[in-house]
Scaffold this motif. Structure first.
Motif, PDB file in Angstrom:
ATOM      1  N   LEU A   1       0.866  -1.187   0.000  1.00  0.00           N
ATOM      2  CA  LEU A   1       0.000   0.000   0.000  1.00  0.00           C
ATOM      3  C   LEU A   1       0.901   1.235   0.000  1.00  0.00           C
ATOM      4  CD1 LEU A   1      -2.689  -1.077   2.636  1.00  0.00           C
ATOM      5  CD2 LEU A   1      -2.869  -1.188   0.143  1.00  0.00           C
ATOM      6  N   ASP A   2       1.450   1.523  -1.159  1.00  0.00           N
ATOM      7  CA  ASP A   2       2.412   2.618  -1.243  1.00  0.00           C
ATOM      8  C   ASP A   2       1.711   3.957  -1.430  1.00  0.00           C
ATOM      9  OD1 ASP A   2       1.569   2.608  -3.879  1.00  0.00           O
ATOM     10  OD2 ASP A   2       3.329   1.517  -4.606  1.00  0.00           O
ATOM     11  N   HIS A   3       2.512   4.993  -1.682  1.00  0.00           N
ATOM     12  CA  HIS A   3       1.963   6.344  -1.807  1.00  0.00           C
ATOM     13  C   HIS A   3       1.128   6.518  -3.075  1.00  0.00           C
ATOM     14  CE1 HIS A   3       3.897   8.273   1.663  1.00  0.00           C
ATOM     15  NE2 HIS A   3       4.881   7.412   1.456  1.00  0.00           N
ATOM     16  N   GLY A   4       1.184   5.557  -3.969  1.00  0.00           N
ATOM     17  CA  GLY A   4       0.369   5.630  -5.171  1.00  0.00           C
ATOM     18  C   GLY A   4      -0.993   4.972  -5.017  1.00  0.00           C
ATOM     19  N   THR A   5      -1.223   4.369  -3.850  1.00  0.00           N
ATOM     20  CA  THR A   5      -2.495   3.684  -3.604  1.00  0.00           C
ATOM     21  C   THR A   5      -3.519   4.657  -3.030  1.00  0.00           C
ATOM     22  OG1 THR A   5      -1.286   1.634  -3.099  1.00  0.00           O
ATOM     23  CG2 THR A   5      -3.598   1.745  -2.433  1.00  0.00           C
ATOM     24  N   ASP A   6      -4.692   4.644  -3.604  1.00  0.00           N
ATOM     25  CA  ASP A   6      -5.782   5.485  -3.100  1.00  0.00           C
ATOM     26  C   ASP A   6      -6.208   4.969  -1.720  1.00  0.00           C
ATOM     27  OD1 ASP A   6      -8.188   6.766  -2.513  1.00  0.00           O
ATOM     28  OD2 ASP A   6      -8.877   6.737  -4.595  1.00  0.00           O
TER      29      ASP A   6
ATOM     30  N   LEU B   1      -8.452   1.529  10.392  1.00  0.00           N
ATOM     31  CA  LEU B   1      -9.627   0.656  10.280  1.00  0.00           C
ATOM     32  C   LEU B   1      -9.457  -0.602  11.127  1.00  0.00           C
ATOM     33  CD1 LEU B   1     -10.350   0.937   6.436  1.00  0.00           C
ATOM     34  CD2 LEU B   1     -11.742   1.874   8.303  1.00  0.00           C
ATOM     35  N   THR B   2      -8.248  -1.165  11.122  1.00  0.00           N
ATOM     36  CA  THR B   2      -7.981  -2.349  11.936  1.00  0.00           C
ATOM     37  C   THR B   2      -8.154  -2.032  13.412  1.00  0.00           C
ATOM     38  OG1 THR B   2      -6.366  -3.161  10.303  1.00  0.00           O
ATOM     39  CG2 THR B   2      -6.265  -4.112  12.517  1.00  0.00           C
ATOM     40  N   ALA B   3      -7.610  -0.893  13.841  1.00  0.00           N
ATOM     41  CA  ALA B   3      -7.725  -0.494  15.244  1.00  0.00           C
ATOM     42  C   ALA B   3      -9.187  -0.302  15.636  1.00  0.00           C
ATOM     43  CB  ALA B   3      -6.936   0.793  15.484  1.00  0.00           C
ATOM     44  N   GLN B   4      -9.986   0.256  14.712  1.00  0.00           N
ATOM     45  CA  GLN B   4     -11.399   0.471  15.004  1.00  0.00           C
ATOM     46  C   GLN B   4     -12.145  -0.853  15.133  1.00  0.00           C
ATOM     47  OE1 GLN B   4     -12.927   3.599  15.598  1.00  0.00           O
ATOM     48  NE2 GLN B   4     -14.413   2.114  16.409  1.00  0.00           N
TER      49      GLN B   4
ATOM     50  N   PRO C   1      -0.698   7.205   3.038  1.00  0.00           N
ATOM     51  CA  PRO C   1      -2.059   7.448   3.552  1.00  0.00           C
ATOM     52  C   PRO C   1      -2.923   6.190   3.506  1.00  0.00           C
ATOM     53  CG  PRO C   1      -1.356   9.270   2.167  1.00  0.00           C
ATOM     54  CD  PRO C   1      -0.299   8.211   2.038  1.00  0.00           C
ATOM     55  N   ALA C   2      -2.746   5.370   2.472  1.00  0.00           N
ATOM     56  CA  ALA C   2      -3.536   4.138   2.369  1.00  0.00           C
ATOM     57  C   ALA C   2      -3.186   3.178   3.507  1.00  0.00           C
ATOM     58  CB  ALA C   2      -3.282   3.470   1.020  1.00  0.00           C
ATOM     59  N   ARG C   3      -1.911   3.058   3.808  1.00  0.00           N
ATOM     60  CA  ARG C   3      -1.504   2.151   4.888  1.00  0.00           C
ATOM     61  C   ARG C   3      -1.966   2.685   6.243  1.00  0.00           C
ATOM     62  NH1 ARG C   3       4.428  -0.751   5.512  1.00  0.00           N
ATOM     63  NH2 ARG C   3       3.840  -2.155   7.202  1.00  0.00           N
ATOM     64  N   MET C   4      -1.901   3.992   6.416  1.00  0.00           N
ATOM     65  CA  MET C   4      -2.379   4.584   7.664  1.00  0.00           C
ATOM     66  C   MET C   4      -3.871   4.322   7.843  1.00  0.00           C
ATOM     67  SD  MET C   4       0.050   5.894   9.443  1.00  0.00           S
ATOM     68  CE  MET C   4      -0.989   6.798  10.595  1.00  0.00           C
ATOM     69  N   ARG C   5      -4.635   4.444   6.751  1.00  0.00           N
ATOM     70  CA  ARG C   5      -6.078   4.190   6.849  1.00  0.00           C
ATOM     71  C   ARG C   5      -6.338   2.721   7.174  1.00  0.00           C
ATOM     72  NH1 ARG C   5     -10.634   3.084   3.275  1.00  0.00           N
ATOM     73  NH2 ARG C   5     -12.506   3.889   4.333  1.00  0.00           N
ATOM     74  N   CYS C   6      -5.553   1.839   6.605  1.00  0.00           N
ATOM     75  CA  CYS C   6      -5.692   0.409   6.897  1.00  0.00           C
ATOM     76  C   CYS C   6      -5.459   0.152   8.389  1.00  0.00           C
ATOM     77  CB  CYS C   6      -4.700  -0.400   6.060  1.00  0.00           C
ATOM     78  SG  CYS C   6      -4.816  -2.185   6.302  1.00  0.00           S
ATOM     79  N   MET C   7      -4.445   0.783   8.951  1.00  0.00           N
ATOM     80  CA  MET C   7      -4.137   0.623  10.374  1.00  0.00           C
ATOM     81  C   MET C   7      -5.268   1.184  11.234  1.00  0.00           C
ATOM     82  SD  MET C   7      -0.105   1.678  10.140  1.00  0.00           S
ATOM     83  CE  MET C   7       0.138   1.738  11.903  1.00  0.00           C
TER      84      MET C   7
ATOM     85  N   GLU D   1     -10.396  -4.400   2.803  1.00  0.00           N
ATOM     86  CA  GLU D   1     -10.264  -5.857   2.814  1.00  0.00           C
ATOM     87  C   GLU D   1      -9.067  -6.284   3.654  1.00  0.00           C
ATOM     88  OE1 GLU D   1      -9.951  -7.031  -1.226  1.00  0.00           O
ATOM     89  OE2 GLU D   1     -11.991  -6.387  -1.783  1.00  0.00           O
ATOM     90  N   LEU D   2      -7.976  -5.559   3.474  1.00  0.00           N
ATOM     91  CA  LEU D   2      -6.761  -5.891   4.218  1.00  0.00           C
ATOM     92  C   LEU D   2      -6.933  -5.604   5.713  1.00  0.00           C
ATOM     93  CD1 LEU D   2      -3.927  -6.957   3.927  1.00  0.00           C
ATOM     94  CD2 LEU D   2      -3.128  -4.647   3.404  1.00  0.00           C
ATOM     95  N   ALA D   3      -7.664  -4.539   6.043  1.00  0.00           N
ATOM     96  CA  ALA D   3      -7.930  -4.236   7.448  1.00  0.00           C
ATOM     97  C   ALA D   3      -8.721  -5.356   8.107  1.00  0.00           C
ATOM     98  CB  ALA D   3      -8.686  -2.912   7.563  1.00  0.00           C
ATOM     99  N   VAL D   4      -9.694  -5.894   7.391  1.00  0.00           N
ATOM    100  CA  VAL D   4     -10.488  -7.004   7.919  1.00  0.00           C
ATOM    101  C   VAL D   4      -9.606  -8.234   8.130  1.00  0.00           C
ATOM    102  CG1 VAL D   4     -12.356  -8.619   7.390  1.00  0.00           C
ATOM    103  CG2 VAL D   4     -12.648  -6.177   6.924  1.00  0.00           C
TER     104      VAL D   4
END
Length: 280
Positions: free
Chosen positions: A187-192, A267-270, A259-265, A200-203
């Protein structure tokens, strides 16, 4: 017959330094800070040191050997500071130094016993992991524990050790963790950040964390964690671990997460927070 050697009335700085067990450079520094008065100079313009100068130098040497600072020496010679006050502060400094040496020696002993950088972590952490076979812990595991110990203290790292015990003893969970790590790294800087893969990855990460928690409970490691608090409280003796808040850590420890990886983290925390709230 007694030897007829006549001592000099004065000596040059090199001879003064040699007799006092110091260096000409140190003596010049004593002059510069007012610890040793400037002596008279000879016809060649060089300093000449007499009996009183040598006595002062010898006392400076003895006081330095006792650990008394140059500033305190100067104040003592000027009778501007109570020697008892100076010695009391020196005793406190020596006690702190002895405690630090004790901690360093304990770390060296742990390194010798464990045979890996694990021994550099707090004893509370090392004790939980030292039973694992060589190679069971990866360098990245130790890196994570190192950061956790810096942020949350030795107790936080000792609790986190349960995760790495499970990963080291459950190949299936380790393989899934590796897969998720690789997917998150992608989930690099080019990922929305709103790419469906992020949710999906957060789940999937949430499911992995849940599986880890179940494995920790099955192995009785959660009970061991409770005992850690008792050990920690008994061993603390009024000394708190140096810690920083999670917010401070985020602003000071670079990770370069997209930003995509941060959002994944997030969502997982939530998801984890919601699950724990439901259990309560």
């Amino acid at each position: 017959m007694y030897p007829s050697v006549t001592p000099p009335r004065q000596v040059k700085i090199g001879d003064a330094a040699a007799f006092a067990g110091t260096t000409p450079r140190a003596i010049r520094h004593y002059h510069a800070i007012g610890l040793l008065p400037e002596p008279e100079r000879g016809g060649d313009g060089r300093r000449r040191y007499g009996y009183d100068d040598m006595i002062r130098l010898l006392w400076i040497r003895k006081m330095a050997e006792a650990g008394i600072s140059l500033d305190d020496m100067r104040a003592t010679f000027a009778e501007a500071r109570d020697i008892e006050e100076i010695l009391s502060r020196l005793e406190e400094a020596l006690a702190a130094r002895e405690a630090e040496i004790k901690r360093q020696r304990a770390a060296v002993h742990r390194l010798q016993a464990v045979g890996s950088p694990l021994g550099l972590l707090a004893e509370l952490v090392t004790d939980r992991l030292s039973h694992l076979p060589p190679g069971a812990l990866r360098p990245s595991d130790l890196d994570a524990l190192l950061v956790t110990e810096r942020i949350f203290g030795r107790l936080g790292a000792a609790v986190q050790a349960s995760v790495f015990i499970v990963l080291a003893t459950h190949p299936d969970l380790r393989a899934e963790d590796d897969r998720l790590d690789a997917a998150e790294a992608a989930l690099d800087h080019g990922t929305d950040p709103h790419d469906p893969r992020v949710e999906e990855l957060a789940v999937q990460r949430y499911a992995q964390q849940t599986a880890l928690e179940r494995a920790i409970e099955a192995a009785g490691l959660d009970e061991a964690e409770e005992k850690l608090f008792e050990i920690y409280d008994a061993d603390l003796k009024g000394e708190e671990d140096p810690q920083m808040s999670a917010f401070e850590a985020i602003t000071k420890m670079p990770y370069d997460f997209s930003p995509a990886r941060m959002r994944c983290m997030e969502l997982t925390a939530q998801l984890l927070a919601d699950a724990h709230s439901a259990d309560d």
